[in-house]
Design an enzyme around this catalytic site. Structure first.
Site, PDB file in Angstrom:
ATOM      1  N   ARG A  45       0.728  -1.152   0.152  1.00 31.18           N
ATOM      2  CA  ARG A  45       0.026   0.211  -0.047  1.00 31.18           C
ATOM      3  C   ARG A  45       0.610   1.069   0.239  1.00 31.18           C
ATOM      4  NH1 ARG A  45      -4.449   0.796  -1.327  1.00 31.18           N
ATOM      5  NH2 ARG A  45      -5.129  -1.084  -0.530  1.00 31.18           N
ATOM      6  N   ARG A 103       0.917  -6.281  -9.487  1.00 28.89           N
ATOM      7  CA  ARG A 103       1.708  -5.822  -8.730  1.00 28.89           C
ATOM      8  C   ARG A 103       1.531  -6.714  -7.039  1.00 28.89           C
ATOM      9  NH1 ARG A 103      -3.757  -2.501  -5.348  1.00 28.89           N
ATOM     10  NH2 ARG A 103      -4.693  -3.765  -6.368  1.00 28.89           N
ATOM     11  N   HIS A 163       0.130   4.061 -10.073  1.00 32.81           N
ATOM     12  CA  HIS A 163      -0.546   3.756  -9.660  1.00 32.81           C
ATOM     13  C   HIS A 163       0.132   5.327  -8.004  1.00 32.81           C
ATOM     14  CE1 HIS A 163      -3.770   4.298  -6.177  1.00 32.81           C
ATOM     15  NE2 HIS A 163      -4.672   3.529  -6.693  1.00 32.81           N
ATOM     16  N   ASP A 195     -12.018  10.558  -6.918  1.00 34.89           N
ATOM     17  CA  ASP A 195     -11.938   9.269  -7.208  1.00 34.89           C
ATOM     18  C   ASP A 195     -12.112   9.580  -8.539  1.00 34.89           C
ATOM     19  OD1 ASP A 195     -11.747   5.765  -6.756  1.00 34.89           O
ATOM     20  OD2 ASP A 195     -10.634   6.861  -7.842  1.00 34.89           O
ATOM     21  N   GLU A 243      -1.971   9.261 -11.074  1.00 34.98           N
ATOM     22  CA  GLU A 243      -1.447   8.450 -11.526  1.00 34.98           C
ATOM     23  C   GLU A 243      -1.647   8.154 -13.412  1.00 34.98           C
ATOM     24  OE1 GLU A 243      -4.815   6.626  -8.457  1.00 34.98           O
ATOM     25  OE2 GLU A 243      -4.363   5.271 -10.129  1.00 34.98           O
TER      26      GLU A 243
HETATM   27  O1  TA6 Z   1      -6.925   4.616  -8.244  1.00 35.76           O
HETATM   28  C1  TA6 Z   1      -7.794   4.968  -7.781  1.00 35.76           C
HETATM   29  C2  TA6 Z   1      -7.948   3.535  -7.309  1.00 35.76           C
HETATM   30  O2  TA6 Z   1      -8.810   2.598  -8.259  1.00 35.76           O
HETATM   31  C3  TA6 Z   1      -9.155   4.014  -6.246  1.00 35.76           C
HETATM   32  O3  TA6 Z   1     -10.782   3.441  -6.524  1.00 35.76           O
HETATM   33  C4  TA6 Z   1      -9.789   2.663  -5.099  1.00 35.76           C
HETATM   34  O4  TA6 Z   1      -9.774   1.711  -5.482  1.00 35.76           O
HETATM   35  C5  TA6 Z   1      -7.359   2.961  -5.012  1.00 35.76           C
HETATM   36  O5  TA6 Z   1      -7.130   2.503  -6.466  1.00 35.76           O
HETATM   37  C6  TA6 Z   1      -6.280   1.784  -4.269  1.00 35.76           C
HETATM   38  O6  TA6 Z   1      -7.665   0.493  -4.742  1.00 35.76           O
HETATM   39  P1  TA6 Z   1      -6.830  -0.338  -3.753  1.00 35.76           P
HETATM   40  O7  TA6 Z   1      -7.016  -2.378  -5.242  1.00 35.76           O
HETATM   41  O8  TA6 Z   1      -5.075   0.143  -4.271  1.00 35.76           O
HETATM   42  O9  TA6 Z   1      -7.277  -0.967  -2.987  1.00 35.76           O
END
Ligand code: TA6
Length: 323
Positions: free
Chosen positions: A61, A84, A162, A207, A266
């Site tokens: 994370r 990932r 991301h 978002d 991103e």
């Molecule tokens: O990039 C934004 C996003 O798609 C959000 O919708 C949120 O879910 C975030 O990514 C994190 O996603 P993850 O799968 O890492 O929890």
């Protein structure tokens, strides 16, 4: 490779890159995941949650997760695809990389599907990632995704870097370069809206998938008098995400108030998924620089697609050999 192999959290292997003037970066083989980028003063520029698991198959994370071959839930795979949460290898003999950078501090990683993986996503590919630190401390990520299917089949994917930027406090941050653009709001069933005309500031969860953005996006952190400038061309979209308090509490691998200290911006290709014919090669690149003095900032994210008949012909020959 000029990095140093080291043991990271939970004994996961990582590579440490150091640039003579003092900036550094760290990349985990797990996920091909950049988890640290520091400037010449040793200050961390990326956010990684203190609650991140660092435990496969959970993704890390924070840092720079690679979303491939699917962004978010835009398809049948797990959220953000599988790149990932795979173990990458060090690419000891990468093909020459068309680059403008004179970076000496870099590492090449490679991901190829196993038989098991092919059951989840039935395509043969090579995903090469170069992570490099430039002379000025800029961080450059160059991905080379190649379709090595022998059955003549193309494949289609969506993609994102991301990136979790570390910020002083989210209320002190504004994003410039996305004004008046159309975006898909992930908090409103991906309905399409048009952004207002001023720089974006943050008073709640966001978002959004901004469509066909300009090549430059700036993240201004007034408290730290620091600016990240992202410049990109070719990866047309950009996602801006901050979970805010409620979603932060709902995420087991994210601290309740950590939303105040991060912002995801991103570089992505989402609205128009990318289709690669066999032997075709795509090279999305990202390069970031942090400028403590907003006036000097030049940080660029190069994303360029090299679709060239020469490549295709050359690649076709390679593939025939391989198939
Ligand atoms: O990039 C934004 C996003 O798609 C959000 O919708 C949120 O879910 C975030 O990514 C994190 O996603 P993850 O799968 O890492 O929890």
């Amino acid at each position: 490779m000029s990095g140093e192999l080291a043991e990271g959290v939970n004994s996961l292997e990582k590579i440490i890159l150091r640039e003579p003037r003092g900036s550094s970066a760290e990349v985990y083989l797990y996920g091909g995941h950049v988890t640290s980028w520091k400037n010449e003063h040793g200050e961390e520029l990326l956010f990684v949650s203190s609650k991140s698991f660092f435990k496969p198959p959970k993704p890390i994370r924070g840092g720079i997760p690679l979303c491939f071959p699917q962004f978010s839930n835009l398809g049948p795979l797990d959220s953000h695809g599988f790149a990932r949460n795979k173990f990458w290898s060090i690419d000891i003999d990468p093909p020459a990389l068309p680059t403008t950078s004179s970076s000496k501090a870099y590492v090449d990683l490679i991901l190829k599907p196993s038989e098991e993986d092919m059951k989840i996503w039935p395509h043969s590919y090579e995903f090469r990632l170069r992570v490099a630190l430039g002379p000025g401390g800029d961080l450059m990520l160059t991905s080379r995704i190649r379709n090595t299917n022998c059955d003549g089949k193309s494949f289609t994917f969506t993609f994102a870097y991301h990136t979790y930027f570390s910020v002083s406090v989210i209320s002190e941050v504004r994003v410039e370069g996305l004004e008046t653009l159309d975006y898909l709001d992930n908090l409103q069933k991906r309905e399409r809206f048009t952004e207002q005309g001023d720089a974006i500031t943050f008073e709640g969860p966001v978002d959004k998938i901004y469509l066909s953005t300009p090549t430059k996006i700036a993240i201004l952190d007034h408290e730290k008098k620091r600016t990240f400038v992202v410049r990109k061309d070719g990866l047309p979209d950009a996602v801006v995400w901050n979970p805010w308090d409620k979603k932060a509490k709902a995420m087991a691998d994210f601290g309740d108030d950590e939303y105040k200290y991060m912002l995801c911006v991103e570089a992505a290709a989402i609205e128009k998924p990318i289709t690669l014919k066999p032997a075709a090669n795509s090279i999305p690149r990202e390069s970031s620089r942090v400028v403590e003095d907003p006036l000097l900032w030049l940080l660029y994210v190069q994303v360029s697609w090299i679709f060239g008949w020469i490549n295709e012909i050359r690649r076709a020959e390679d593939i025939v050999e391989q198939c």
